[in-house]
Design an enzyme around this catalytic site. Structure first.
Site, mmCIF file in Angstrom:
data_model
loop_
_atom_site.group_PDB
_atom_site.id
_atom_site.type_symbol
_atom_site.label_atom_id
_atom_site.label_comp_id
_atom_site.label_asym_id
_atom_site.label_seq_id
_atom_site.Cartn_x
_atom_site.Cartn_y
_atom_site.Cartn_z
ATOM 1 N N ARG A 1 0.841 -1.202 0.000
ATOM 2 C CA ARG A 1 0.000 0.000 0.000
ATOM 3 C C ARG A 1 0.872 1.246 0.000
ATOM 4 N NH1 ARG A 1 -1.820 1.053 4.243
ATOM 5 N NH2 ARG A 1 -1.104 -0.706 5.507
ATOM 6 N N TYR B 1 -1.632 -3.779 -6.702
ATOM 7 C CA TYR B 1 -1.316 -4.581 -5.510
ATOM 8 C C TYR B 1 -2.260 -4.342 -4.333
ATOM 9 C CZ TYR B 1 1.635 -7.611 -2.740
ATOM 10 O OH TYR B 1 2.103 -8.672 -2.003
ATOM 11 N N LYS C 1 -9.647 -2.199 1.925
ATOM 12 C CA LYS C 1 -9.346 -1.020 2.742
ATOM 13 C C LYS C 1 -10.167 0.200 2.300
ATOM 14 C CE LYS C 1 -6.250 -3.519 4.692
ATOM 15 N NZ LYS C 1 -6.272 -3.917 6.085
ATOM 16 N N HIS D 1 -10.287 -2.177 11.675
ATOM 17 C CA HIS D 1 -9.197 -3.018 11.191
ATOM 18 C C HIS D 1 -8.944 -4.088 12.249
ATOM 19 C CE1 HIS D 1 -4.760 -3.071 9.539
ATOM 20 N NE2 HIS D 1 -5.514 -3.964 8.940
ATOM 21 N N SER E 1 -1.093 -3.178 10.470
ATOM 22 C CA SER E 1 -0.771 -4.047 9.344
ATOM 23 C C SER E 1 0.472 -4.883 9.630
ATOM 24 C CB SER E 1 -0.554 -3.196 8.099
ATOM 25 O OG SER E 1 -1.726 -2.471 7.818
ATOM 26 N N CYS F 1 0.985 -7.106 11.903
ATOM 27 C CA CYS F 1 1.310 -7.205 13.332
ATOM 28 C C CYS F 1 0.582 -8.352 14.022
ATOM 29 C CB CYS F 1 1.032 -5.885 14.033
ATOM 30 S SG CYS F 1 2.201 -4.601 13.573
ATOM 31 N N ASP G 1 -9.153 -9.539 9.185
ATOM 32 C CA ASP G 1 -8.633 -8.195 8.875
ATOM 33 C C ASP G 1 -9.612 -7.056 9.170
ATOM 34 O OD1 ASP G 1 -6.278 -6.795 7.829
ATOM 35 O OD2 ASP G 1 -7.534 -6.230 6.132
ATOM 36 N N ARG H 1 2.214 -12.150 -0.271
ATOM 37 C CA ARG H 1 0.941 -12.532 0.357
ATOM 38 C C ARG H 1 0.297 -13.721 -0.325
ATOM 39 N NH1 ARG H 1 -1.575 -8.635 4.229
ATOM 40 N NH2 ARG H 1 0.079 -7.124 4.594
#
Ligand code: GTP
Ligand code: SPV
Ligand code: MN
Length: 581
Positions: free
Chosen positions: A68, A203, A212, A232, A254, A256, A279, A369
């Site tokens: 991002r 991406y 998001k 989130h 993110s 974590c 998420d 990912r």
């Protein structure tokens, strides 16, 4: 936008984008397979070893398009004040002026895919639909796993409304396998118009606009107006050996640990963990005054590095087939590999750039990912797509903090818990562009995702304080380090021990020890049977660093100044207690 306006909107977009053809996404497995086969034929996707990893594919992005891009993400509310100090802002008209030349004729010679998608179960009263226009076939393949797509959604849209989402990878005329235009990249949100425009990246969060952009940035604005929360957060169901089940939310920045906690494998006998989401959570008060959470997504877009049979066996099982991998390494037996996978790869390895790996540099991009349907998760919760959501017994906030923040602590009330969220900070990760490992404030793990003034967002959280059946709020930290730089806590499966304490606290068990910043466990209250911990580790993990917290409070007071009059005085007063203890 109203469903009836769809045809006119699409016609105007086609005349702007000038694609060579328009292809509708209808949904369904057969179509998904055709998309994947076409991606292979175009040389964009590499099929993996059918025996080792059936129906799975590897994609390599342009090396400039790997995460991002927060510096180019905009909230285009009418005024900068509405976007607040944590967002990049541009006036809506000015942004449209910037966007139109970028999008004009950008799809010449390309196919425009029309993807009707739904965030949330279609039968849920809380579902939000969008239509993403995209020139990326990779996006089509990912959206089919991450959201509900196709004709059923379109039928719903026609009788209701949708969020228009316009996406192009940019680089008009490029015949690259992964076209992108990092120099002109922009991800723009129009909260009043409820529109999303994204240019220049293929991406993740830049390009899968339901995630998001819609389910967090636009949804957070809707949530504020309508009295709910778009967060989130992971959603996880935990059952104790007596068969009692409770659901928890976890807000971690993110990369974590959300996916890992959502797919936790209990390392204590009799405990069971099931996954609702990894998420995003949409949270609403129910008639009984409890909070209920829905996962608006239908799949995982998870961090590959660090995922192993040791650390996260359920994730490994989930991605054993039917998975899209992006920017991981390829082994000589045509399987995937990444750092921290815990196995030795079959050499020679091709790194994420498509070159022979030198064995020294990172074989997989740190933000590589996997994309996989949630239905592949062996322990997906039976209520994962419940239209009303699941009732919440506790909310966790956690970041990467090498010191000061204890393994776990509990807030004494809702206000202190909201301060936990507002005070969240974490070392930066590869999930966004920029340096890694730098401590930054990331309130509620929403710094990159809150679509309006963060001070108003804190106030919105506080407004729930009047509900009669609120969950308790916790801080957790799996990432404390010792003086040698090693993690003090084993993390992953061992996090069950912390969840057990939290679970039992919600039933009124354990006394803990009171401090000005919250309730910490007494050492013996955390079950560490069978864990191999360094001498004195638990003492350090559960220590209350009074001076450290005073320092933290002073630093937070300074940070919160930027929110000006939007900052709730209830939080100022609570923070004063931390500073003056
Ligand atoms: P986003 O998808 O970016 O929002 O990330 P996320 O919060 O879902 O993070 P995820 O669970 O994918 O974890 C990111 C990284 O942190 C991975 O490399 C994990 O292996 C690592 N990680 C997760 N949980 C733990 C833990 O308990 N301890 C340690 N040491 N590392 C962890
Ligand atoms: C995050 O960065 O928090 C993610 C990955 O979940 S992305 O979808 O790329 O935003
Ligand atoms: Mn995320």
């Amino acid at each position: 936008m109203k469903g009836q306006e769809l045809d006119a909107w699409l016609a105007s977009m086609v005349s702007l984008l000038q694609p060579k053809e328009v292809v509708w996404v209808h949904g369904g497995e057969e179509e998904h397979q055709k998309v994947l086969q076409a991606l292979v034929k175009e040389g964009v996707a590499t099929p993996l070893n059918e025996k080792l990893r059936p129906n799975s594919f590897l994609f390599r992005s342009d090396p400039r398009d790997v995460a991002r891009v927060e510096s180019r993400t905009y909230i285009c509310s009418d005024t900068q004040e509405e976007a607040g100090p944590t967002n990049h802002w541009m006036a809506p008209a000015e942004m449209k002026e910037k966007l139109l030349p970028l999008f004009k004729g950008v799809m010449q010679g390309r196919t425009l895919y029309v993807i009707p998608f739904a965030m949330g179960p279609l039968s849920s009263p809380f579902v939000k639909c969008g239509i993403q226009l995209s020139d990326s076939f990779y996006v089509v393949a990912n959206m089919a796993l991450m959201t509900h797509v196709g004709d059923k959604v379109l039928a719903k849209i026609k009788e209701s409304s949708f969020v228009p989402c316009v996406h192009s990878v940019g680089a008009k005329g490029s015949d690259a396998k992964w076209p992108c235009d990092p120099e002109h990249l922009v991800v723009a949100h129009f909260p009043r118009e409820r529109e999303i425009w994204s240019y220049g990246s293929g991406y993740g969060g830049n390009a899968l606009l339901g995630k998001k952009c819609l389910a967090l940035r636009i949804a957070s604005v809707l949530a504020k107006d309508e009295g709910w929360l778009a967060e989130h957060m992971l959603i996880v169901g935990i059952t104790n050996p007596e068969g009692e089940k409770k659901y928890f939310l976890g807000s971690f920045p993110s990369a974590c640990g959300k996916t890992n906690l959502a797919l936790l494998t209990a390392d204590l006998p009799g405990w069971k963990v099931e996954t609702v989401g990894d998420d995003i959570a949409w949270i609403r008060p129910g008639k009984d005054g409890r909070l209920y959470a829905v996962n608006p997504e239908a799949g995982f877009f998870g961090v590959a590095p660090g995922t192993s049979w040791q650390s996260n066996p359920k994730a490994m099982e989930t991605i054993a087939r039917d998975t899209l991998f992006t920017n991981v390494a390829l082994t000589s037996d045509n399987d995937v590999w990444w750092e921290g996978m815990g196995v030795v790869p079959k050499q020679p390895v091709i790194n994420w750039l498509g070159e022979t790996w030198d064995g020294k540099s990172k074989a997989a991009q740190p933000n590589s990912r996997f994309t996989v349907s949630i239905k592949r998760c062996p322990t997906v919760d039976p209520a994962w797509d419940s239209p009303e959501g699941v009732p919440i017994s506790g909310i966790l906030f956690g970041g990467r903090r090498s010191s000061r923040v204890p393994l776990v602590m509990e807030s004494q009330d809702w206000t202190q818990g909201v301060l936990y969220g507002a005070a969240l900070s974490s070392e930066t990760t590869a999930a966004a562009e920029g340096a890694v490992g730098q401590l930054r404030h990331d309130p509620f793990a929403m710094l990159p995702f809150c679509g309006y003034h963060m001070g108003d967002y804190f106030a919105h959280w506080l407004s729930f304080a009047k509900l009669p059946n609120l969950p308790k709020i916790y801080v957790v930290n799996w990432f404390q380090k010792d003086s040698e730089g090693d993690y003090l806590w084993p993390g992953f499966g061992a996090n069950t021990r912390v969840m057990k304490w939290i679970f039992e606290r919600s039933k009124g068990e354990h006394e803990g020890k009171k401090t000005a910043v919250g309730l910490l466990p007494q050492e013996e209250e955390i079950d560490v049977k069978g864990l191999s911990l360094k001498e004195g580790a638990m003492k350090q993990l559960l220590a209350f660093d009074k001076d450290g917290w005073k320092e933290e409070a002073a630093e937070l007071q300074n940070y919160f100044k930027r929110f000006g009059s939007h900052f709730p005085s209830a939080l100022t007063m609570e923070l004063d207690k931390w500073a003056k203890q």
